[in-house]
Motif scaffolding. Structure first.
Motif, PDB file in Angstrom:
ATOM      1  N   LEU A  12     -48.024   2.381  45.818  1.00 35.91           N
ATOM      2  CA  LEU A  12     -48.623   2.183  47.132  1.00 35.91           C
ATOM      3  C   LEU A  12     -48.226   0.844  47.738  1.00 35.91           C
ATOM      4  N   PRO A  13     -48.143   0.763  49.066  1.00 39.15           N
ATOM      5  CA  PRO A  13     -47.898  -0.522  49.732  1.00 39.15           C
ATOM      6  C   PRO A  13     -49.021  -1.514  49.449  1.00 39.15           C
ATOM      7  N   GLN A  14     -48.651  -2.777  49.357  1.00 40.20           N
ATOM      8  CA  GLN A  14     -49.599  -3.843  49.042  1.00 40.20           C
ATOM      9  C   GLN A  14     -49.949  -4.638  50.304  1.00 40.20           C
ATOM     10  N   TYR A  15     -50.807  -5.643  50.117  1.00 40.70           N
ATOM     11  CA  TYR A  15     -51.224  -6.568  51.174  1.00 40.70           C
ATOM     12  C   TYR A  15     -51.993  -5.856  52.284  1.00 40.70           C
ATOM     13  N   ASN A  16     -52.983  -5.066  51.890  1.00 41.88           N
ATOM     14  CA  ASN A  16     -53.834  -4.433  52.892  1.00 41.88           C
ATOM     15  C   ASN A  16     -54.955  -5.374  53.310  1.00 41.88           C
ATOM     16  N   VAL A  17     -55.290  -5.343  54.593  1.00 41.90           N
ATOM     17  CA  VAL A  17     -56.356  -6.170  55.151  1.00 41.90           C
ATOM     18  C   VAL A  17     -57.190  -5.293  56.076  1.00 41.90           C
ATOM     19  N   SER A  18     -58.430  -5.683  56.277  1.00 41.64           N
ATOM     20  CA  SER A  18     -59.329  -4.981  57.191  1.00 41.64           C
ATOM     21  C   SER A  18     -59.333  -5.711  58.526  1.00 41.64           C
ATOM     22  N   VAL A  19     -58.893  -5.028  59.546  1.00 45.10           N
ATOM     23  CA  VAL A  19     -58.813  -5.608  60.883  1.00 45.10           C
ATOM     24  C   VAL A  19     -59.970  -5.060  61.709  1.00 45.10           C
ATOM     25  N   PRO A  20     -60.833  -5.933  62.265  1.00 39.08           N
ATOM     26  CA  PRO A  20     -61.952  -5.440  63.082  1.00 39.08           C
ATOM     27  C   PRO A  20     -61.479  -4.824  64.390  1.00 39.08           C
ATOM     28  N   THR A  21     -62.043  -3.683  64.737  1.00 39.12           N
ATOM     29  CA  THR A  21     -61.738  -3.005  65.993  1.00 39.12           C
ATOM     30  C   THR A  21     -63.033  -2.654  66.702  1.00 39.12           C
ATOM     31  N   ALA A  22     -62.915  -2.047  67.879  1.00 36.87           N
ATOM     32  CA  ALA A  22     -64.102  -1.668  68.646  1.00 36.87           C
ATOM     33  C   ALA A  22     -64.901  -0.583  67.936  1.00 36.87           C
ATOM     34  N   ASP A  23     -64.210   0.271  67.166  1.00 39.07           N
ATOM     35  CA  ASP A  23     -64.878   1.367  66.459  1.00 39.07           C
ATOM     36  C   ASP A  23     -65.283   0.997  65.038  1.00 39.07           C
ATOM     37  N   GLY A  24     -65.028  -0.226  64.616  1.00 43.49           N
ATOM     38  CA  GLY A  24     -65.351  -0.633  63.253  1.00 43.49           C
ATOM     39  C   GLY A  24     -64.230  -1.461  62.653  1.00 43.49           C
ATOM     40  N   GLU A  25     -63.811  -1.091  61.450  1.00 51.91           N
ATOM     41  CA  GLU A  25     -62.718  -1.779  60.767  1.00 51.91           C
ATOM     42  C   GLU A  25     -61.576  -0.805  60.509  1.00 51.91           C
ATOM     43  N   LEU A  26     -60.381  -1.346  60.601  1.00 50.16           N
ATOM     44  CA  LEU A  26     -59.177  -0.551  60.380  1.00 50.16           C
ATOM     45  C   LEU A  26     -58.341  -1.231  59.311  1.00 50.16           C
ATOM     46  N   VAL A  27     -57.933  -0.473  58.307  1.00 49.35           N
ATOM     47  CA  VAL A  27     -57.117  -1.015  57.220  1.00 49.35           C
ATOM     48  C   VAL A  27     -55.661  -1.019  57.651  1.00 49.35           C
ATOM     49  N   GLN A  28     -55.059  -2.196  57.644  1.00 54.66           N
ATOM     50  CA  GLN A  28     -53.650  -2.339  57.976  1.00 54.66           C
ATOM     51  C   GLN A  28     -52.974  -3.207  56.914  1.00 54.66           C
ATOM     52  N   TYR A  29     -51.654  -3.383  57.065  1.00 57.85           N
ATOM     53  CA  TYR A  29     -50.861  -4.030  56.020  1.00 57.85           C
ATOM     54  C   TYR A  29     -49.930  -5.068  56.628  1.00 57.85           C
ATOM     55  N   HIS A  30     -49.584  -6.060  55.806  1.00 53.95           N
ATOM     56  CA  HIS A  30     -48.498  -6.982  56.145  1.00 53.95           C
ATOM     57  C   HIS A  30     -47.579  -7.078  54.937  1.00 53.95           C
ATOM     58  N   TYR A  31     -46.495  -7.829  55.052  1.00 52.46           N
ATOM     59  CA  TYR A  31     -45.493  -7.823  53.992  1.00 52.46           C
ATOM     60  C   TYR A  31     -45.620  -9.046  53.095  1.00 52.46           C
ATOM     61  N   GLY A  32     -44.992  -8.943  51.909  1.00 48.74           N
ATOM     62  CA  GLY A  32     -44.976 -10.026  50.926  1.00 48.74           C
ATOM     63  C   GLY A  32     -44.009  -9.707  49.803  1.00 48.74           C
ATOM     64  N   LEU A  33     -43.969 -10.565  48.795  1.00 48.48           N
ATOM     65  CA  LEU A  33     -43.016 -10.403  47.702  1.00 48.48           C
ATOM     66  C   LEU A  33     -43.298  -9.172  46.848  1.00 48.48           C
ATOM     67  N   LYS A  34     -44.545  -8.718  46.801  1.00 48.13           N
ATOM     68  CA  LYS A  34     -44.865  -7.528  46.004  1.00 48.13           C
ATOM     69  C   LYS A  34     -44.208  -6.270  46.555  1.00 48.13           C
ATOM     70  N   ASP A  35     -43.771  -6.334  47.799  1.00 43.09           N
ATOM     71  CA  ASP A  35     -43.069  -5.182  48.368  1.00 43.09           C
ATOM     72  C   ASP A  35     -41.782  -4.883  47.607  1.00 43.09           C
ATOM     73  N   LEU A  36     -41.188  -5.894  46.992  1.00 47.24           N
ATOM     74  CA  LEU A  36     -39.949  -5.679  46.232  1.00 47.24           C
ATOM     75  C   LEU A  36     -40.185  -4.743  45.053  1.00 47.24           C
ATOM     76  N   LYS A 122     -45.536   0.915  57.553  1.00 49.94           N
ATOM     77  CA  LYS A 122     -45.047   0.108  56.436  1.00 49.94           C
ATOM     78  C   LYS A 122     -44.378   0.976  55.379  1.00 49.94           C
ATOM     79  N   PHE A 123     -44.985   2.106  55.057  1.00 46.51           N
ATOM     80  CA  PHE A 123     -44.422   2.991  54.041  1.00 46.51           C
ATOM     81  C   PHE A 123     -43.058   3.518  54.477  1.00 46.51           C
ATOM     82  N   PHE A 124     -42.902   3.798  55.759  1.00 51.45           N
ATOM     83  CA  PHE A 124     -41.614   4.255  56.280  1.00 51.45           C
ATOM     84  C   PHE A 124     -40.542   3.187  56.083  1.00 51.45           C
TER      85      PHE A 124
END
Length: 336
Positions: A12-36, A122-124
């Motif tokens: 699975l992709p790493q570096y997931n974070v919870s981003v606050p939105t109007a409907d609640g929280e949305l799980v999104q990702y950014h990149y890092g060395l673990k992607d290798l 990110k997975f793409f």
């Protein structure tokens, strides 16, 4: 649980974070060395899928066609790329439609930098990087001819630079649209090659590819001008901020830098179009030479089919008579 955490690191992709939105929280990702690590896992998956397509599809077709070694290598290359490009086009089209990048073109540059990515985006990108990295060992496994290696290495390097650049510079939305256009043209080209190898007289799909190629080049150039020339210079946060992923948007306020980038893009697209035009002219020249040689061969066959002229004279009761009425046969002299 320890092994499960390690397995998730690969799958699975790493570096997931919870981003606050109007409907609640949305799980999104950014990149890092673990992607290798994740990319390494999917490199092995790509090698396995490559072998499956080769064994259960391409090799069976090759046995029926009895191609030469050169055509056999090109057939395998195009067959693998047709499968990959078709899958990537469908997948990429699904991503850009569901994320709203086509229905809302302003989203390509609004709120730049796009540090946080949806899971499917990110997975793409991770799978795309894994595929083009897997193509390097495949040059050895497929026993590619030495003459073909520089061309394929150049192609692999260009894809890796563009995909990794869009991923690391947070231009993933623009990169998705550009990949969709590029893969669509490449799919028709390699599909046309496969059809040509099965029937050398069938070149209609090359004409379809030519139209698709020109249209995608125009869309690509228009998209570059729209995003680089008009979109990114209007980004609100123009200050350089590597921690937030804002690397160079402030440079686009400088009109000289912006025009220089657009000039480089136009020159690159012009070089691509020049190679395309050169390829088309060479193909048409070969086609007309082949047609003229066929006409000459047909004319020669007609001349050989004409009846030969006989000796002067006429036929009478099935016997050839000379013009003076005497028989053309020489009489035997009687011995004295």
């Amino acid at each position: 649980q320890v092994t499960a955490k390690t397995a998730f690191l690969f799958i699975l992709p790493q570096y997931n974070v919870s981003v606050p939105t109007a409907d609640g929280e949305l799980v999104q990702y950014h990149y890092g060395l673990k992607d290798l690590v994740t990319i390494l896992f999917y490199i092995f998956i790509a090698i396995i899928l490559h072998a499956v397509v080769q064994e259960y599809a391409l090799d069976k077709i090759n046995r029926r066609l009895h191609l030469s070694k050169v055509k056999h290598s090109k057939f395998n290359e195009s067959g693998q790329l047709v499968a990959f490009h078709l899958t990537s086009v469908i997948w990429c089209l699904y991503v850009v439609v569901t994320e709203g990048y086509i229905s809302n073109p302003r989203s390509l540059w609004e709120n730049y930098p796009h540090v946080y990515l949806p899971f499917q985006v990110k997975f793409f990108y991770l799978c795309q990087l894994a595929y083009w990295l897997h193509a390097l060992p495949e040059l050895y496994f497929q026993k590619v001819r030495k003459e073909e290696i520089p061309r394929q290495l150049r192609c692999i390097a260009l894809y890796l630079v563009h995909i990794a650049g869009a991923y690391l510079l947070n231009l993933t939305r623009l990169g998705l649209i550009l990949l969709l256009l590029q893969y669509l043209a490449e799919f028709f080209f390699h599909m046309a090659r496969l059809v040509y190898f099965t029937d050398e007289n069938n070149e209609k799909l090359f004409n379809v590819w030519a139209v698709v190629f020109v249209v995608t080049r125009l869309f690509t150039l228009t998209l570059y001008i729209l995003v680089i020339g008009f979109g990114l210079p209007r980004v609100e946060n123009q200050a350089i901020d590597p921690e937030r992923g804002n690397f160079f948007s402030f440079l686009f306020n400088n009109i000289l830098f912006r025009m220089s980038v657009l000039l480089l893009v136009c020159l690159f697209q012009a070089s691509v179009m020049w190679r395309f035009i050169h390829f088309q002219l060479r193909r048409w020249r070969e086609y007309w030479n082949e047609q003229s040689s066929r006409k000459r061969a047909a004319a020669g066959a007609k001349q050989q089919a004409k009846p030969l002229k006989r000796d002067s004279g006429y036929h009478e009761n099935g016997v050839v008579k000379a013009e003076n009425g005497t028989s053309p046969r020489t009489k035997k002299l009687k011995s004295p």
